[in-house]
Design an enzyme around this catalytic site. Structure first.
Site, PDB file in Angstrom:
ATOM      1  N   THR A 165      44.618  46.915  43.678  1.00 46.81           N
ATOM      2  CA  THR A 165      43.967  48.209  43.501  1.00 46.81           C
ATOM      3  C   THR A 165      44.185  49.114  44.721  1.00 46.81           C
ATOM      4  O   THR A 165      44.415  48.624  45.832  1.00 46.81           O
ATOM      5  CB  THR A 165      42.451  47.981  43.291  1.00 46.81           C
ATOM      6  OG1 THR A 165      41.753  49.192  43.456  1.00 46.81           O
ATOM      7  CG2 THR A 165      41.874  46.996  44.301  1.00 46.81           C
ATOM      8  N   ASP A 166      44.051  50.414  44.509  1.00 49.02           N
ATOM      9  CA  ASP A 166      44.126  51.354  45.636  1.00 49.02           C
ATOM     10  C   ASP A 166      42.889  51.260  46.523  1.00 49.02           C
ATOM     11  O   ASP A 166      42.885  51.770  47.642  1.00 49.02           O
ATOM     12  CB  ASP A 166      44.325  52.796  45.134  1.00 49.02           C
ATOM     13  CG  ASP A 166      43.200  53.300  44.232  1.00 49.02           C
ATOM     14  OD1 ASP A 166      42.317  52.502  43.859  1.00 49.02           O
ATOM     15  OD2 ASP A 166      43.211  54.503  43.896  1.00 49.02           O
ATOM     16  N   GLU A 167      41.830  50.584  46.022  1.00 49.72           N
ATOM     17  CA  GLU A 167      40.578  50.552  46.795  1.00 49.72           C
ATOM     18  C   GLU A 167      40.721  49.768  48.100  1.00 49.72           C
ATOM     19  O   GLU A 167      39.908  49.904  48.999  1.00 49.72           O
ATOM     20  CB  GLU A 167      39.445  49.977  45.936  1.00 49.72           C
ATOM     21  CG  GLU A 167      39.252  50.804  44.684  1.00 49.72           C
ATOM     22  CD  GLU A 167      38.022  50.437  43.875  1.00 49.72           C
ATOM     23  OE1 GLU A 167      37.031  49.988  44.452  1.00 49.72           O
ATOM     24  OE2 GLU A 167      38.071  50.621  42.650  1.00 49.72           O
TER      25      GLU A 167
ATOM     26  N   TYR B 242      34.074  44.121  46.547  1.00 53.95           N
ATOM     27  CA  TYR B 242      35.204  44.015  45.607  1.00 53.95           C
ATOM     28  C   TYR B 242      36.523  44.298  46.316  1.00 53.95           C
ATOM     29  O   TYR B 242      37.464  43.497  46.274  1.00 53.95           O
ATOM     30  CB  TYR B 242      35.005  45.001  44.430  1.00 53.95           C
ATOM     31  CG  TYR B 242      36.274  45.267  43.633  1.00 53.95           C
ATOM     32  CD1 TYR B 242      36.890  44.252  42.903  1.00 53.95           C
ATOM     33  CD2 TYR B 242      36.871  46.540  43.620  1.00 53.95           C
ATOM     34  CE1 TYR B 242      38.067  44.491  42.181  1.00 53.95           C
ATOM     35  CE2 TYR B 242      38.031  46.781  42.903  1.00 53.95           C
ATOM     36  CZ  TYR B 242      38.629  45.751  42.186  1.00 53.95           C
ATOM     37  OH  TYR B 242      39.787  45.994  41.480  1.00 53.95           O
TER      38      TYR B 242
ATOM     39  N   LYS C 212      39.839  41.922  47.103  1.00 54.22           N
ATOM     40  CA  LYS C 212      41.181  42.253  46.596  1.00 54.22           C
ATOM     41  C   LYS C 212      42.149  42.360  47.781  1.00 54.22           C
ATOM     42  O   LYS C 212      43.298  41.925  47.694  1.00 54.22           O
ATOM     43  CB  LYS C 212      41.164  43.562  45.798  1.00 54.22           C
ATOM     44  CG  LYS C 212      40.515  43.476  44.433  1.00 54.22           C
ATOM     45  CD  LYS C 212      41.190  42.505  43.472  1.00 54.22           C
ATOM     46  CE  LYS C 212      42.536  42.976  42.979  1.00 54.22           C
ATOM     47  NZ  LYS C 212      43.089  42.039  41.953  1.00 54.22           N
TER      48      LYS C 212
HETATM   49  P1  NAD Z   1      38.526  43.055  33.774  1.00 53.36           P
HETATM   50  O1  NAD Z   1      37.269  42.794  34.525  1.00 53.36           O
HETATM   51  O2  NAD Z   1      38.468  43.875  32.528  1.00 53.36           O
HETATM   52  O3  NAD Z   1      39.208  41.651  33.380  1.00 53.36           O
HETATM   53  C1  NAD Z   1      39.377  40.618  34.302  1.00 53.36           C
HETATM   54  C2  NAD Z   1      39.628  39.318  33.541  1.00 53.36           C
HETATM   55  O4  NAD Z   1      39.853  38.307  34.544  1.00 53.36           O
HETATM   56  C3  NAD Z   1      38.449  38.854  32.695  1.00 53.36           C
HETATM   57  O5  NAD Z   1      38.859  38.487  31.384  1.00 53.36           O
HETATM   58  C4  NAD Z   1      37.914  37.653  33.449  1.00 53.36           C
HETATM   59  O6  NAD Z   1      37.362  36.649  32.599  1.00 53.36           O
HETATM   60  C5  NAD Z   1      39.164  37.142  34.163  1.00 53.36           C
HETATM   61  N1  NAD Z   1      38.802  36.363  35.355  1.00 53.36           N
HETATM   62  C6  NAD Z   1      38.027  36.757  36.400  1.00 53.36           C
HETATM   63  N2  NAD Z   1      37.885  35.764  37.290  1.00 53.36           N
HETATM   64  C7  NAD Z   1      38.599  34.705  36.804  1.00 53.36           C
HETATM   65  C8  NAD Z   1      38.828  33.394  37.254  1.00 53.36           C
HETATM   66  N3  NAD Z   1      38.249  32.929  38.376  1.00 53.36           N
HETATM   67  N4  NAD Z   1      39.612  32.578  36.514  1.00 53.36           N
HETATM   68  C9  NAD Z   1      40.167  33.009  35.357  1.00 53.36           C
HETATM   69  N5  NAD Z   1      39.961  34.245  34.863  1.00 53.36           N
HETATM   70  C10 NAD Z   1      39.189  35.091  35.574  1.00 53.36           C
HETATM   71  O7  NAD Z   1      39.528  43.689  34.822  1.00 53.36           O
HETATM   72  P2  NAD Z   1      40.670  44.797  34.612  1.00 53.36           P
HETATM   73  O8  NAD Z   1      40.064  46.145  34.712  1.00 53.36           O
HETATM   74  O9  NAD Z   1      41.474  44.430  33.425  1.00 53.36           O
HETATM   75  O10 NAD Z   1      41.543  44.565  35.932  1.00 53.36           O
HETATM   76  C11 NAD Z   1      42.606  43.619  35.942  1.00 53.36           C
HETATM   77  C12 NAD Z   1      43.211  43.582  37.326  1.00 53.36           C
HETATM   78  O11 NAD Z   1      43.699  44.864  37.680  1.00 53.36           O
HETATM   79  C13 NAD Z   1      42.236  43.171  38.423  1.00 53.36           C
HETATM   80  O12 NAD Z   1      42.908  42.332  39.314  1.00 53.36           O
HETATM   81  C14 NAD Z   1      41.867  44.483  39.083  1.00 53.36           C
HETATM   82  O13 NAD Z   1      41.523  44.287  40.436  1.00 53.36           O
HETATM   83  C15 NAD Z   1      43.153  45.267  38.924  1.00 53.36           C
HETATM   84  N6  NAD Z   1      43.001  46.724  38.867  1.00 53.36           N
HETATM   85  C16 NAD Z   1      42.112  47.283  37.982  1.00 53.36           C
HETATM   86  C17 NAD Z   1      42.006  48.662  37.928  1.00 53.36           C
HETATM   87  C18 NAD Z   1      41.067  49.325  36.941  1.00 53.36           C
HETATM   88  O14 NAD Z   1      40.869  50.541  37.032  1.00 53.36           O
HETATM   89  N7  NAD Z   1      40.484  48.610  35.977  1.00 53.36           N
HETATM   90  C19 NAD Z   1      42.771  49.470  38.771  1.00 53.36           C
HETATM   91  C20 NAD Z   1      43.666  48.849  39.660  1.00 53.36           C
HETATM   92  C21 NAD Z   1      43.780  47.470  39.685  1.00 53.36           C
END
Ligand code: NAD
Length: 364
Positions: free
Chosen positions: A142-144, A167, A171
């Site tokens: 993430t950009d965070e 968070y 990350k």
């Molecule tokens: P989300 O919370 O919707 O989904 C995360 C999934 O990971 C869930 O299904 C959860 O059960 C699974 N998970 C979490 N911990 C786990 C573990 N210990 N073992 C197995 N599975 C596990 O998240 P998202 O929004 O789809 O984000 C996905 C990725 O993208 C993350 O790594 C997040 O940091 C990154 N990201 C998200 C955004 C955003 O805006 N949503 C932006 C940039 C990066």
């Protein structure tokens, strides 16, 4: 080397594939490639498999219900799925929950990433020379991790890390672990840091779905602080394009920043959604009357913005959806899928309540 994701008969492992972005990525891979797709996910409150189950090709999807905290089970899952490529998306992802209780974030995002990297390294070292040369591990971040910007400037691949929430700190930790496994063990890792995503199937604790559902329920639409915090919004399908491109053509060891160049304040987002609903779904008073400023998130980062030049120039990526198009598609999807929202609420037990304030502050 370009990886033929579409026609290569690959075995692709996605972690966190039951989440918002992971589900969208799996759906794309099922629809546009002949790969076998292995989905390693612990299945949490944020998980939902509908987008995958709705694919006509879902017989090529294999759910592996494993928590990355467990090294033995993670290693076995990697051994049995025998992947050519790994996309690592599993993470605890909601800042407010990390303020409420940081421990699951350390477990999943740091220990979980360590367990996955070690399992992937052992697997990679056992591959035949041709499969070893093609293997890639793409870490989605993430950009965070870069902290908070003032009124000017943008984050890029060279921005120093400065995470400020539990968070983003976890990350950042996972990014550093990937860097260590790249340099120390030569594991072929590519990293991405993306801005805020939005789109269909996003769990309704995140800003855009929560505004839509509060508005439709005629409930107060809570906006943290004075509503001037800025995020750089990207439609999730454009993020998927970038991830697939980075996996196919990205340079091993590279880090790509991905953003939509759509800087909006939280208040602008709420007003856009309210105005759209006024036209599509008129009520007897404007939806914007429901907007209320509430106590700010502790440590709330002021502004994020991404300079995506590297991935645009090197890999030819460009977001296809303007902010207005992407947000309209998203709102229309939620309007047509109220039953998805209701079943998600039932399954997860999350009813739209405020998370991440101390007990004393909750009533303010
Ligand atoms: P989300 O919370 O919707 O989904 C995360 C999934 O990971 C869930 O299904 C959860 O059960 C699974 N998970 C979490 N911990 C786990 C573990 N210990 N073992 C197995 N599975 C596990 O998240 P998202 O929004 O789809 O984000 C996905 C990725 O993208 C993350 O790594 C997040 O940091 C990154 N990201 C998200 C955004 C955003 O805006 N949503 C932006 C940039 C990066």
């Amino acid at each position: 080397m370009t990886i033929d994701i579409e026609n290569g008969n690959l075995r692709i492992l996605i972690t966190g594939g039951a989440g918002f972005i992971g589900g969208c990525l799996i759906r794309r891979l099922l629809d546009e490639s002949n790969a076998k797709v292995f989905n390693l996910d612990k299945i949490s409150y944020a998980s939902d498999l509908s987008i995958i189950q709705e694919s006509p090709n879902n017989l090529r999807h294999f759910l592996i219900k494993v928590n990355l905290n467990d090294f033995e089970k993670t290693s076995l899952a990697i051994k049995e799925s025998d992947p050519d490529l790994i996309f690592h998306l599993a993470a605890e992802s909601h800042v407010d929950r990390s303020i409420e209780n940081a421990e699951p974030f350390l477990q999943s995002n740091i220990i979980g990433t360590f367990n996955l990297l070690e399992s992937a390294r052992i697997h990679w070292e056992s591959l035949s020379p041709s499969r070893k040369a093609r293997f890639r591990f793409l870490h989605v971040s993430t950009d965070e991790v870069f902290g908070s910007l003032g009124p000017k400037g943008k984050f890029s691949e060279n921005t120093p890390y400065d995470p400020r929430s539990p968070y983003s700190a976890t990350k950042a930790g996972s990014d550093h672990l990937c860097n260590a496994w790249l340099h120390t063990f030569n594991l072929p890792i590519i990293r991405t840091n993306c801005s805020n995503n939005y789109g269909p199937y996003q769990f309704p604790e995140k800003l855009i779905p929560i505004i839509i559902f509060k508005a439709l329920n005629q409930s107060t639409i809570p906006i943290y602080g004075d509503g001037t915090n800025i995020r750089d919004w990207l439609f999730v399908e454009d993020h998927i394009d970038a991830l697939i491109l980075a996996m196919k053509k990205g340079e091993i060891g590279a880090n790509y920043c991905i953003g939509g160049s759509n800087e909006k304040t939280n208040l602008e987002i709420a007003e856009f959604i309210c105005n759209f609903l006024d036209q599509k779904y008129p009520f007897n008073s404007p939806y914007s009357k429901l907007i209320k400023f509430v106590k700010d998130r502790p440590g709330h980062d002021k502004r994020y913005a991404i300079d995506s030049s590297l991935i645009m120039i090197e890999l030819g990526w460009k977001a296809k959806n303007s902010f207005e198009e992407g947000l309209k598609k998203t709102i229309e999807w939620y309007l047509k899928n109220i039953s998805w929202y209701e079943s998600t609420q039932m399954r997860s037990g999350y009813k739209g309540e405020r998370i991440g304030l101390s007990k004393n502050a909750k009533n303010n």
